[in-house]
Design a protein around this motif. Structure first.
Motif, PDB file in Angstrom:
ATOM      1  N   PHE A 122       0.923  -1.088   0.014  1.00  0.00           N
ATOM      2  CA  PHE A 122       0.010  -0.153  -0.039  1.00  0.00           C
ATOM      3  C   PHE A 122       0.832   1.253  -0.115  1.00  0.00           C
ATOM      4  N   PHE A 123       2.002   1.009   0.671  1.00  0.00           N
ATOM      5  CA  PHE A 123       2.792   2.367   0.873  1.00  0.00           C
ATOM      6  C   PHE A 123       3.412   2.577  -0.708  1.00  0.00           C
ATOM      7  N   LEU A 124       4.044   1.617  -1.032  1.00  0.00           N
ATOM      8  CA  LEU A 124       4.525   1.839  -2.658  1.00  0.00           C
ATOM      9  C   LEU A 124       3.672   2.110  -3.519  1.00  0.00           C
ATOM     10  N   LEU A 125       2.500   1.790  -3.580  1.00  0.00           N
ATOM     11  CA  LEU A 125       1.556   2.014  -4.464  1.00  0.00           C
ATOM     12  C   LEU A 125       1.138   3.647  -4.256  1.00  0.00           C
ATOM     13  N   LEU A 126       1.080   4.028  -3.072  1.00  0.00           N
ATOM     14  CA  LEU A 126       0.567   5.461  -2.818  1.00  0.00           C
ATOM     15  C   LEU A 126       1.902   6.304  -3.186  1.00  0.00           C
ATOM     16  N   ARG A 127       2.835   5.842  -2.651  1.00  0.00           N
ATOM     17  CA  ARG A 127       4.104   6.734  -3.047  1.00  0.00           C
ATOM     18  C   ARG A 127       4.553   6.833  -4.368  1.00  0.00           C
ATOM     19  N   PHE A 128       4.329   5.884  -5.073  1.00  0.00           N
ATOM     20  CA  PHE A 128       4.748   6.022  -6.539  1.00  0.00           C
ATOM     21  C   PHE A 128       3.751   7.079  -7.209  1.00  0.00           C
ATOM     22  N   SER A 129       2.524   6.817  -6.651  1.00  0.00           N
ATOM     23  CA  SER A 129       1.470   7.705  -7.498  1.00  0.00           C
ATOM     24  C   SER A 129       1.663   9.232  -7.126  1.00  0.00           C
ATOM     25  N   ASN A 130       2.235   9.516  -6.020  1.00  0.00           N
ATOM     26  CA  ASN A 130       2.374  11.046  -5.604  1.00  0.00           C
ATOM     27  C   ASN A 130       1.015  11.922  -5.426  1.00  0.00           C
ATOM     28  N   PHE A 131       0.211  10.858  -5.161  1.00  0.00           N
ATOM     29  CA  PHE A 131      -1.292  11.240  -5.022  1.00  0.00           C
ATOM     30  C   PHE A 131      -1.759  11.726  -3.857  1.00  0.00           C
ATOM     31  N   TYR A 132      -1.563  10.981  -2.769  1.00  0.00           N
ATOM     32  CA  TYR A 132      -2.150  11.018  -1.612  1.00  0.00           C
ATOM     33  C   TYR A 132      -1.327  10.360  -0.578  1.00  0.00           C
ATOM     34  N   GLY A 133      -1.317  11.063   0.903  1.00  0.00           N
ATOM     35  CA  GLY A 133      -0.622  10.031   1.854  1.00  0.00           C
ATOM     36  C   GLY A 133       0.444  10.779   2.554  1.00  0.00           C
ATOM     37  N   ASP A 134       0.997  11.880   1.845  1.00  0.00           N
ATOM     38  CA  ASP A 134       2.016  12.538   2.268  1.00  0.00           C
ATOM     39  C   ASP A 134       2.180  14.214   1.692  1.00  0.00           C
ATOM     40  N   PRO A 135       2.308  15.160   2.413  1.00  0.00           N
ATOM     41  CA  PRO A 135       2.421  16.364   1.810  1.00  0.00           C
ATOM     42  C   PRO A 135       3.840  16.689   1.060  1.00  0.00           C
ATOM     43  N   ALA A 136       4.770  15.799   1.369  1.00  0.00           N
ATOM     44  CA  ALA A 136       5.978  15.920   0.683  1.00  0.00           C
ATOM     45  C   ALA A 136       6.299  14.960  -0.605  1.00  0.00           C
ATOM     46  N   THR A 137       5.959  15.301  -1.567  1.00  0.00           N
ATOM     47  CA  THR A 137       5.882  14.284  -3.032  1.00  0.00           C
ATOM     48  C   THR A 137       7.547  14.151  -3.210  1.00  0.00           C
ATOM     49  N   TRP A 138       7.592  12.966  -3.857  1.00  0.00           N
ATOM     50  CA  TRP A 138       8.873  12.772  -4.147  1.00  0.00           C
ATOM     51  C   TRP A 138       9.340  13.146  -5.617  1.00  0.00           C
ATOM     52  N   SER A 139      10.774  13.287  -6.006  1.00  0.00           N
ATOM     53  CA  SER A 139      10.979  13.791  -7.333  1.00  0.00           C
ATOM     54  C   SER A 139      12.334  12.860  -7.764  1.00  0.00           C
ATOM     55  N   GLY A 140      12.812  13.204  -8.754  1.00  0.00           N
ATOM     56  CA  GLY A 140      14.090  12.967  -9.540  1.00  0.00           C
ATOM     57  C   GLY A 140      15.370  13.981  -8.888  1.00  0.00           C
ATOM     58  N   GLN A 141      16.239  13.292  -8.445  1.00  0.00           N
ATOM     59  CA  GLN A 141      17.386  14.187  -7.870  1.00  0.00           C
ATOM     60  C   GLN A 141      18.490  13.975  -8.767  1.00  0.00           C
ATOM     61  N   LYS A 142      19.594  14.544  -8.222  1.00  0.00           N
ATOM     62  CA  LYS A 142      20.921  14.514  -8.884  1.00  0.00           C
ATOM     63  C   LYS A 142      21.406  13.138  -9.185  1.00  0.00           C
ATOM     64  N   ASN A 143      21.058  12.054  -8.810  1.00  0.00           N
ATOM     65  CA  ASN A 143      21.620  10.809  -8.916  1.00  0.00           C
ATOM     66  C   ASN A 143      20.586   9.956  -8.412  1.00  0.00           C
ATOM     67  N   SER A 144      20.720   8.706  -8.853  1.00  0.00           N
ATOM     68  CA  SER A 144      19.765   7.594  -8.331  1.00  0.00           C
ATOM     69  C   SER A 144      19.573   7.435  -6.655  1.00  0.00           C
ATOM     70  N   ILE A 145      20.898   7.714  -6.063  1.00  0.00           N
ATOM     71  CA  ILE A 145      20.695   7.599  -4.641  1.00  0.00           C
ATOM     72  C   ILE A 145      19.856   8.341  -4.007  1.00  0.00           C
ATOM     73  N   PHE A 146      20.022   9.837  -4.454  1.00  0.00           N
ATOM     74  CA  PHE A 146      19.254  10.918  -3.904  1.00  0.00           C
ATOM     75  C   PHE A 146      17.848  10.698  -4.309  1.00  0.00           C
ATOM     76  N   THR A 147      17.378  10.216  -5.383  1.00  0.00           N
ATOM     77  CA  THR A 147      16.151   9.978  -5.941  1.00  0.00           C
ATOM     78  C   THR A 147      15.388   9.033  -5.019  1.00  0.00           C
ATOM     79  N   PHE A 148      16.263   7.961  -4.630  1.00  0.00           N
ATOM     80  CA  PHE A 148      15.674   7.081  -3.784  1.00  0.00           C
ATOM     81  C   PHE A 148      15.595   7.789  -2.324  1.00  0.00           C
ATOM     82  N   LEU A 149      16.480   8.335  -1.845  1.00  0.00           N
ATOM     83  CA  LEU A 149      16.272   9.312  -0.696  1.00  0.00           C
ATOM     84  C   LEU A 149      15.048   9.941  -0.747  1.00  0.00           C
TER      85      LEU A 149
END
Length: 387
Positions: A229-256
């Motif tokens: 459920f966490f993975l589904l919502l987090r990938f969607s960036n739709f609901y569940g956390d006011p801080a959305t995730w985004s691509g960063q300077k490298n793959s490690i920071f994108t994961f962070l």
């Protein structure tokens, strides 16, 4: 009722990890000037030093709810259980405002009143006491609805200047109240989201009466469902956390960025991620054996005792470090949001932070071991239940 080792082990594990975050806050050289989860300035090592400790508060609050259920089953009297929860809840709030607060700030004038995990557990106990006539299933469902739904407030068009919003929002969001220039109240752990986690823990209580093999299978299923459920919502960036995730300077920071979920207040995604790991630990903890497991379990049997001691020991070490670095008592800054660190750079690097953390945990072990034996051998002393 016999103690459940899985609960003590999980609680002990997060208590040990928790001390790492407080060691970093008090002693790391950049703790006063840099957010460890700011991806623009942090390093991966510093980020994970902070991030791993996110698991502590939700695990502790969830298991506090579970322990409240087990206590009710042992007492088998709603009135007595309610009285115990009310008295313990009030005691925890008072403890947070006095003994714990001084341990955090070392400020005799108590200019910063920080209400965090101990206070919110106490307040949640008080509300739980009022709900005890409901079934554990009903209480658990109430908690689940709070966890799933409180982030809906992020989408409501609220007038933040209205009196109603000003009155209600501190129940859902962290808040700072400057009462006077020399006294500030900090509501770091808003009641409603953390209450939801405790009520869910209470609702999970009946699972611990099941055979170990059955309980293990159920916790594994809950873990997989929660994490999916966490993975589904987090990938969607739709609901569940006011801080959305985004691509960063490298793959490690994108994961962070992906795992950088919001703790203040605990978002739905934060709760799902942290509790899914708890369910995994609870599934396998009964199978774990050995000296290290026994040691970790000791900390989990006396969590409040350990919590209080570790603040006082860490703060004393902080003072020793700054004095060894050449600062005088006049250089120390106490007051609102100040631990006593000088304004000039002080503290230690990340490696030394880990070394101090490990040393503190080791030093506290014999005290925790003595106290848990003392509690076990003096069951007639009811006041020990409050520690």
């Amino acid at each position: 009722m016999q103690r459940i080792n899985a609960i003590d082990f999980a609680r002990g594990l997060v208590m040990i990890i928790m001390a790492l975050d407080h060691t970093r806050e008090l002693l790391h050289i950049t703790s006063q000037t840099q957010s460890p989860t700011d991806l623009n300035t942090t390093t991966a090592a510093l980020f994970f030093t902070r991030w791993i400790t996110h698991f502590c508060a939700p695990v502790f609050v969830f298991l506090a709810g579970t322990s409240a259920y087990l206590s009710r089953q042992r007492i088998r009297n709603v009135a007595l259980s309610r009285r115990f929860l009310l008295s313990r809840g009030i005691w925890l709030v008072v403890l947070e405002c006095t003994v714990v607060s001084f341990g955090i700030w070392f400020d005799l004038q108590f200019r910063t009143l920080l209400l965090q995990v101990i206070a919110v557990i106490g307040l949640s106990f008080i509300i739980l006491a009022l709900l005890l006539r409901l079934s554990s299933k009903t209480i658990g469902l109430i908690g689940l609805m709070i966890i799933l739904g409180h982030n809906l407030l992020d989408y409501l068009p609220l007038n933040n200047n209205s009196a109603v919003v000003q009155l209600i929002m501190p129940l859902f969001r962290s808040a700072v109240f400057p009462v006077t220039p020399q006294f500030t109240i900090v509501l770091a752990y808003p009641l409603v989201p953390w209450l939801g986690i405790m009520l869910a823990g209470f609702g999970a209580g009946p699972l611990f009466s099941l055979p170990v093999a059955t309980r293990k299978a159920i916790f594994l299923k809950i873990c997989l469902a929660t994490f999916s459920f966490f993975l589904l919502l987090r990938f969607s960036n739709f609901y569940g956390d006011p801080a959305t995730w985004s691509g960063q300077k490298n793959s490690i920071f994108t994961f962070l960025s992906f795992i950088n979920v919001t703790k203040y207040p605990p978002s739905l995604l934060f709760t799902c991620l942290t509790l899914s790991v708890l369910f995994l630990v609870l599934a396998f903890a009964e199978d774990l054996k050995g000296k290290l497991v026994k040691i970790i379990t000791i900390y989990g049997r006396v969590p409040l005792f350990y919590y209080i001691l570790h603040w006082y020991l860490l703060h004393t070490i902080m003072l020793v470090v700054v004095f060894l670095q050449g600062y005088q008592w006049a250089d120390l800054k106490f007051g609102v949001f100040q631990f006593g660190r000088p304004e000039q750079p002080s503290g230690v690097g990340l490696g030394a932070t880990y070394l101090i953390w490990f040393s503190v945990v080791v030093v506290l072990y014999p005290f925790c071991n003595w106290f848990q034996k003392y509690k076990a051998s003096h069951p007639q002393k009811q006041w020990l239940r409050f520690l």
